[in-house]
Design a protein around this motif. Structure first.
Motif, mmCIF file in Angstrom:
data_model
loop_
_atom_site.group_PDB
_atom_site.id
_atom_site.type_symbol
_atom_site.label_atom_id
_atom_site.label_comp_id
_atom_site.label_asym_id
_atom_site.label_seq_id
_atom_site.Cartn_x
_atom_site.Cartn_y
_atom_site.Cartn_z
ATOM 1 N N LEU A 44 6.051 20.695 93.237
ATOM 2 C CA LEU A 44 4.662 20.814 93.687
ATOM 3 C C LEU A 44 3.768 20.405 92.529
ATOM 4 O O LEU A 44 3.961 20.862 91.402
ATOM 5 C CB LEU A 44 4.329 22.263 94.064
ATOM 6 C CG LEU A 44 5.093 22.890 95.219
ATOM 7 C CD1 LEU A 44 4.830 24.395 95.253
ATOM 8 C CD2 LEU A 44 4.658 22.256 96.525
ATOM 9 N N GLY A 49 -1.244 20.894 94.966
ATOM 10 C CA GLY A 49 -0.319 21.468 95.932
ATOM 11 C C GLY A 49 0.518 20.417 96.653
ATOM 12 O O GLY A 49 1.334 20.752 97.501
ATOM 13 N N LYS A 50 0.350 19.150 96.300
ATOM 14 C CA LYS A 50 1.099 18.074 96.947
ATOM 15 C C LYS A 50 2.577 18.180 96.588
ATOM 16 O O LYS A 50 2.928 18.472 95.451
ATOM 17 C CB LYS A 50 0.551 16.709 96.519
ATOM 18 C CG LYS A 50 1.201 15.557 97.243
ATOM 19 C CD LYS A 50 0.558 14.235 96.905
ATOM 20 C CE LYS A 50 1.282 13.107 97.624
ATOM 21 N NZ LYS A 50 0.719 11.811 97.342
ATOM 22 N N ARG A 51 3.441 17.933 97.587
ATOM 23 C CA ARG A 51 4.886 18.041 97.394
ATOM 24 C C ARG A 51 5.503 16.681 97.072
ATOM 25 O O ARG A 51 5.099 15.672 97.629
ATOM 26 C CB ARG A 51 5.538 18.607 98.645
ATOM 27 C CG ARG A 51 5.187 20.051 98.876
ATOM 28 C CD ARG A 51 5.831 20.580 100.154
ATOM 29 N NE ARG A 51 5.485 21.963 100.340
ATOM 30 C CZ ARG A 51 6.242 22.987 99.965
ATOM 31 N NH1 ARG A 51 7.403 22.752 99.382
ATOM 32 N NH2 ARG A 51 5.867 24.222 100.152
ATOM 33 N N PRO A 73 9.133 24.691 93.909
ATOM 34 C CA PRO A 73 8.806 25.629 94.980
ATOM 35 C C PRO A 73 9.498 26.967 94.744
ATOM 36 O O PRO A 73 10.655 27.005 94.322
ATOM 37 C CB PRO A 73 9.347 24.942 96.239
ATOM 38 C CG PRO A 73 9.351 23.493 95.905
ATOM 39 C CD PRO A 73 9.687 23.438 94.434
ATOM 40 N N TYR A 99 4.700 30.537 93.941
ATOM 41 C CA TYR A 99 4.460 29.219 94.538
ATOM 42 C C TYR A 99 5.188 29.116 95.873
ATOM 43 O O TYR A 99 6.211 29.770 96.082
ATOM 44 C CB TYR A 99 4.889 28.120 93.561
ATOM 45 C CG TYR A 99 3.876 27.961 92.464
ATOM 46 C CD1 TYR A 99 2.855 27.023 92.568
ATOM 47 C CD2 TYR A 99 3.888 28.790 91.354
ATOM 48 C CE1 TYR A 99 1.889 26.911 91.573
ATOM 49 C CE2 TYR A 99 2.929 28.680 90.356
ATOM 50 C CZ TYR A 99 1.940 27.734 90.474
ATOM 51 O OH TYR A 99 0.972 27.629 89.504
ATOM 52 N N ALA A 167 -1.602 27.074 95.887
ATOM 53 C CA ALA A 167 -1.143 25.932 96.685
ATOM 54 C C ALA A 167 -0.584 26.365 98.030
ATOM 55 O O ALA A 167 0.307 25.747 98.579
ATOM 56 C CB ALA A 167 -0.117 25.105 95.912
#
Length: 199
Positions: A44, A49-51, A73, A99, A167
């Motif tokens: 992340l 917060g983009k994976r 994560p 997270y 996130a």
């Protein structure tokens, strides 16, 4: 895509990858084009917060004052209130950042504490350890804190626990041992979409 040299990124435990901006900024826009190699697995981006799924290279512009941080994560990150120095005041509340986890994922962390003023830790006395787990099952996130094992001089007997979910979406409800808690309003945080509750 070519990985960046190892010296340009630092892994902090297995949960974090930090990649300071090491290239000069463009005179026109003030940004530096950075290439960050993410090892195998899920990551992340802390700021958005983009994976991402590694192994892969993330390439994007960053301002010189930005520090790209990527988190696994399910990472459980203990924090404390702001202090001028260790021991200025008790660690109360204990802040836990958890997270987002994948469905059916479980993560754990062992919090280590000591007085910070003696060398008892070298003999494994005067220390305290607390197990913390997080587990995702569908829409339900369960965070559990085990009883503290051990003690040290000046240890707080009871303290509040502040749970932060960076996130992630704010939870629909929060309960402790089946008792619903009032959720605190979301406040600005380092991470996008952070929400929190205290017990």
């Amino acid at each position: 895509m070519k990985p960046i040299p190892r010296r340009a990124s630092t892994s902090l435990q297995p949960a974090f990858l930090v990649a300071p901006v090491v290239k000069p900024v463009d005179a026109a826009d003030g940004l530096a084009e950075q290439s960050i190699w993410l090892p195998k697995g899920s990551w992340l981006e802390q700021a958005t917060g983009k994976r991402f799924t590694g192994p892969m290279s993330v390439e994007r512009p960053y301002a010189i004052d930005q520090v790209p941080v990527f988190v696994r994560p399910g990472a459980i990150v203990p924090e404390q209130p702001a202090m001028l120095h260790t021991g200025q005041k008790p660690v109360d509340p204990l802040v836990l950042e958890v997270y987002p986890l994948e469905d059916k994922q479980r993560s754990s962390y062992e919090l280590y504490e000591d007085s910070g003023v003696s060398e008892d830790y070298a003999r494994n006395v005067g220390t305290a350890r607390t197990g913390i787990t997080a587990q995702q099952a569908g829409d339900t996130l369960t965070v559990a804190k085990a009883p503290v094992k051990g003690s040290y001089a000046g240890m707080v007997g009871r303290r509040a626990l502040e749970l932060r979910l960076p996130a992630d979406w704010p939870p629909a409800s929060v309960s402790v041992n089946g008792t619903p808690l009032k959720q605190l309003p979301t406040r600005p945080a380092r991470s996008a979409g952070a929400s929190m509750a205290t017990a």
